[in-house]
Design a protein around this motif. Structure first.
Motif, mmCIF file in Angstrom:
data_model
loop_
_atom_site.group_PDB
_atom_site.id
_atom_site.type_symbol
_atom_site.label_atom_id
_atom_site.label_comp_id
_atom_site.label_asym_id
_atom_site.label_seq_id
_atom_site.Cartn_x
_atom_site.Cartn_y
_atom_site.Cartn_z
ATOM 1 N N THR A 1 0.753 -1.384 0.135
ATOM 2 C CA THR A 1 -0.181 -0.173 0.286
ATOM 3 C C THR A 1 1.106 1.159 -0.020
ATOM 4 O O THR A 1 0.277 2.084 -0.884
ATOM 5 N N ILE A 2 2.129 1.299 0.852
ATOM 6 C CA ILE A 2 3.077 2.104 1.444
ATOM 7 C C ILE A 2 3.864 2.386 -0.648
ATOM 8 O O ILE A 2 4.142 4.095 -0.782
ATOM 9 N N GLU A 3 3.878 1.187 -1.416
ATOM 10 C CA GLU A 3 4.909 1.784 -2.402
ATOM 11 C C GLU A 3 3.484 2.364 -3.801
ATOM 12 O O GLU A 3 4.243 3.087 -4.082
ATOM 13 N N ILE A 4 2.288 1.586 -3.194
ATOM 14 C CA ILE A 4 1.545 2.814 -3.996
ATOM 15 C C ILE A 4 1.251 4.125 -3.952
ATOM 16 O O ILE A 4 1.317 5.115 -4.548
ATOM 17 N N MET A 5 0.826 4.249 -2.788
ATOM 18 C CA MET A 5 0.698 5.463 -2.283
ATOM 19 C C MET A 5 1.535 6.350 -3.193
ATOM 20 O O MET A 5 1.941 8.048 -3.134
ATOM 21 N N ARG A 6 3.507 6.011 -2.659
ATOM 22 C CA ARG A 6 4.288 6.885 -2.953
ATOM 23 C C ARG A 6 4.382 6.776 -5.076
ATOM 24 O O ARG A 6 5.406 8.368 -4.649
ATOM 25 N N LYS A 7 4.447 5.166 -5.539
ATOM 26 C CA LYS A 7 4.083 5.774 -6.707
ATOM 27 C C LYS A 7 3.145 7.202 -7.805
ATOM 28 O O LYS A 7 3.365 7.486 -8.261
ATOM 29 N N ILE A 8 1.893 6.956 -6.199
ATOM 30 C CA ILE A 8 0.973 7.776 -7.097
ATOM 31 C C ILE A 8 1.380 9.271 -6.837
ATOM 32 O O ILE A 8 1.652 10.258 -7.306
ATOM 33 N N GLN A 9 2.130 9.740 -5.354
ATOM 34 C CA GLN A 9 2.471 10.714 -5.111
ATOM 35 C C GLN A 9 3.518 11.209 -6.121
ATOM 36 O O GLN A 9 3.866 12.901 -6.263
ATOM 37 N N ASP A 10 4.757 10.602 -6.576
ATOM 38 C CA ASP A 10 5.818 11.093 -7.435
ATOM 39 C C ASP A 10 4.826 11.045 -8.567
ATOM 40 O O ASP A 10 5.531 11.937 -9.167
ATOM 41 N N ARG A 11 3.606 10.795 -9.168
ATOM 42 C CA ARG A 11 3.514 11.190 -10.436
ATOM 43 C C ARG A 11 3.183 12.870 -10.766
ATOM 44 O O ARG A 11 2.949 13.275 -11.160
ATOM 45 N N TYR A 12 2.594 12.712 -9.249
ATOM 46 C CA TYR A 12 1.114 14.254 -8.690
ATOM 47 C C TYR A 12 2.761 15.097 -8.843
ATOM 48 O O TYR A 12 2.809 16.247 -9.641
ATOM 49 N N ASP A 13 3.713 15.118 -8.476
ATOM 50 C CA ASP A 13 5.168 15.783 -8.096
ATOM 51 C C ASP A 13 5.677 15.868 -9.184
ATOM 52 O O ASP A 13 6.307 16.493 -9.762
ATOM 53 N N ALA A 14 5.525 15.013 -10.437
ATOM 54 C CA ALA A 14 6.341 14.926 -11.728
ATOM 55 C C ALA A 14 4.662 15.945 -12.592
ATOM 56 O O ALA A 14 5.534 15.927 -13.690
ATOM 57 N N GLY A 15 4.267 16.205 -11.976
ATOM 58 C CA GLY A 15 3.366 17.181 -13.105
ATOM 59 C C GLY A 15 1.962 16.228 -13.311
ATOM 60 O O GLY A 15 1.299 17.191 -14.346
ATOM 61 N N ALA A 16 1.935 15.050 -12.953
ATOM 62 C CA ALA A 16 0.474 14.097 -13.454
ATOM 63 C C ALA A 16 -1.139 14.636 -13.119
ATOM 64 O O ALA A 16 -0.767 15.565 -11.842
ATOM 65 N N ASP A 17 -1.516 15.039 -13.570
ATOM 66 C CA ASP A 17 -3.062 15.638 -12.532
ATOM 67 C C ASP A 17 -3.816 14.061 -12.314
ATOM 68 O O ASP A 17 -3.059 12.416 -12.267
ATOM 69 N N SER A 18 -4.948 14.228 -11.943
ATOM 70 C CA SER A 18 -5.483 13.168 -11.072
ATOM 71 C C SER A 18 -5.485 11.908 -11.209
ATOM 72 O O SER A 18 -5.017 10.589 -11.145
ATOM 73 N N TRP A 19 -6.305 11.295 -12.498
ATOM 74 C CA TRP A 19 -6.351 10.533 -13.168
ATOM 75 C C TRP A 19 -5.118 9.982 -13.795
ATOM 76 O O TRP A 19 -4.755 8.136 -13.767
ATOM 77 N N GLU A 20 -3.989 10.471 -14.419
ATOM 78 C CA GLU A 20 -3.246 10.100 -14.575
ATOM 79 C C GLU A 20 -1.704 9.475 -13.415
ATOM 80 O O GLU A 20 -1.485 8.784 -13.669
ATOM 81 N N ALA A 21 -2.586 10.133 -12.789
ATOM 82 C CA ALA A 21 -1.676 9.768 -10.576
ATOM 83 C C ALA A 21 -1.859 8.625 -10.672
ATOM 84 O O ALA A 21 -1.375 7.844 -10.215
ATOM 85 N N TYR A 22 -3.093 8.273 -10.632
ATOM 86 C CA TYR A 22 -4.082 7.309 -10.177
ATOM 87 C C TYR A 22 -3.979 5.951 -11.167
ATOM 88 O O TYR A 22 -4.635 5.026 -11.040
ATOM 89 N N ASP A 23 -4.036 6.332 -12.486
ATOM 90 C CA ASP A 23 -3.579 5.075 -13.314
ATOM 91 C C ASP A 23 -2.810 4.132 -13.199
ATOM 92 O O ASP A 23 -2.014 4.147 -13.973
ATOM 93 N N LEU A 24 -2.885 3.262 -12.138
ATOM 94 C CA LEU A 24 -1.501 2.051 -11.699
ATOM 95 C C LEU A 24 -1.639 1.018 -12.912
ATOM 96 O O LEU A 24 -0.882 0.420 -13.258
ATOM 97 N N GLN A 25 -2.392 0.943 -14.121
ATOM 98 C CA GLN A 25 -1.626 0.750 -15.409
ATOM 99 C C GLN A 25 -0.878 1.078 -15.957
ATOM 100 O O GLN A 25 0.040 0.523 -16.595
ATOM 101 N N ARG A 26 -0.383 1.971 -15.903
ATOM 102 C CA ARG A 26 0.334 3.167 -16.870
ATOM 103 C C ARG A 26 1.735 2.628 -15.917
ATOM 104 O O ARG A 26 2.084 2.573 -15.135
#
Length: 247
Positions: free
Chosen positions: A222-247
């Motif tokens: 769970t923590i790994e997933i959260m960090r991956k999503i936050q990294d995407r936010y930090d890289a400029g992704a919008d909400s759905w881009e950040a949460y799309d775990l299939q990417r």
């Protein structure tokens, strides 16, 4: 479900559905879709001869506990259950739909609790579940009037989650179920557990158990997933881009 001409909810049909649910569980699936292959009917209603037989001293044609056992399994079991109504879900058919965790329907689909017309009340959990799903006032209307309501009407109430064009219903339901099945299985279970326990508890107790479940889900993955999503936010992704775990 496939028992022409109207998919009446007989003990025989319910037993086949129960067997199907067990097969899906044994296969390791996360999501179950309950649909009908009978044109015009998801389920017309319960098989009335079974009901009458039970109160006229006849021998049951099946296990009278099936309705409660199956609806409880759909609602409380480990699978995320989705009813897929292409046509008419009345009486017991509506109750099977309310027991599922989610509901999708075609635009021509209807739902109806017909029991008040018969002089009884729903016997498969309809009175219990409807008030929790749509509130007391609307549940009272649905139960007392006994009038068919369209999928579109129930979608506005939040009782039907998604409405598809009739020709797209089966594919759309499968695609949505498949999307849900990509979520971590432990988070699906935790969400379902938290919501259902909240139904049964005082508000403050429900909030406490929600907090307990949330904390119990904070495992390494769970923590790994959260960090991956936050990294995407930090890289400029919008909400759905950040949460799309299939990417």
């Amino acid at each position: 479900m496939d028992d022409p001409p109207k998919n009446f909810g007989s003990y025989e049909l319910l037993a086949r559905v129960e067997e199907g649910v067990e097969e899906v569980k044994a296969a390791g699936a996360r999501v179950l879709l309950l649909a009908s292959d009978v044109p015009g009917y998801f389920m017309a209603h319960a098989w009335l001869p079974d009901v009458l037989n039970a109160y006229e001293g006849g021998k049951p044609s099946g296990d009278p506990r099936l309705w409660r056992r199956l609806t409880n399994e759909l609602e409380r079991g480990p699978l995320i259950s989705i009813s897929v109504n292409h046509a008419q879900a009345w009486g017991g058919g509506a109750e099977l739909s309310w027991a599922c965790n989610l509901r999708v329907a075609g635009r021509s689909a209807t739902y109806c609790q017909v029991e008040s017309i018969l002089g009884v009340i729903p016997g498969g959990g309809g009175t219990v579940r409807l008030s929790r799903l749509v509130g007391q006032s609307k549940a009272m209307e649905i139960l007392l009037a006994g009038e068919p309501m369209t999928a579109e009407e129930l979608h506005t109430l939040g009782l039907v989650n998604k409405v598809f064009d009739d020709d797209d219903l089966r594919a759309g339901a499968i695609a949505w179920g498949a999307l849900i099945a990509t979520r971590p299985h432990w988070s699906l279970q935790a969400c379902k557990r938290g919501l259902l326990q909240a139904w049964d508890m005082h508000f403050e107790d429900a909030c406490r158990i929600e907090n307990y479940i949330f904390n119990s889900m904070m495992r390494p993955r769970t923590i790994e997933i959260m960090r991956k999503i936050q990294d995407r936010y930090d890289a400029g992704a919008d909400s759905w881009e950040a949460y799309d775990l299939q990417r």
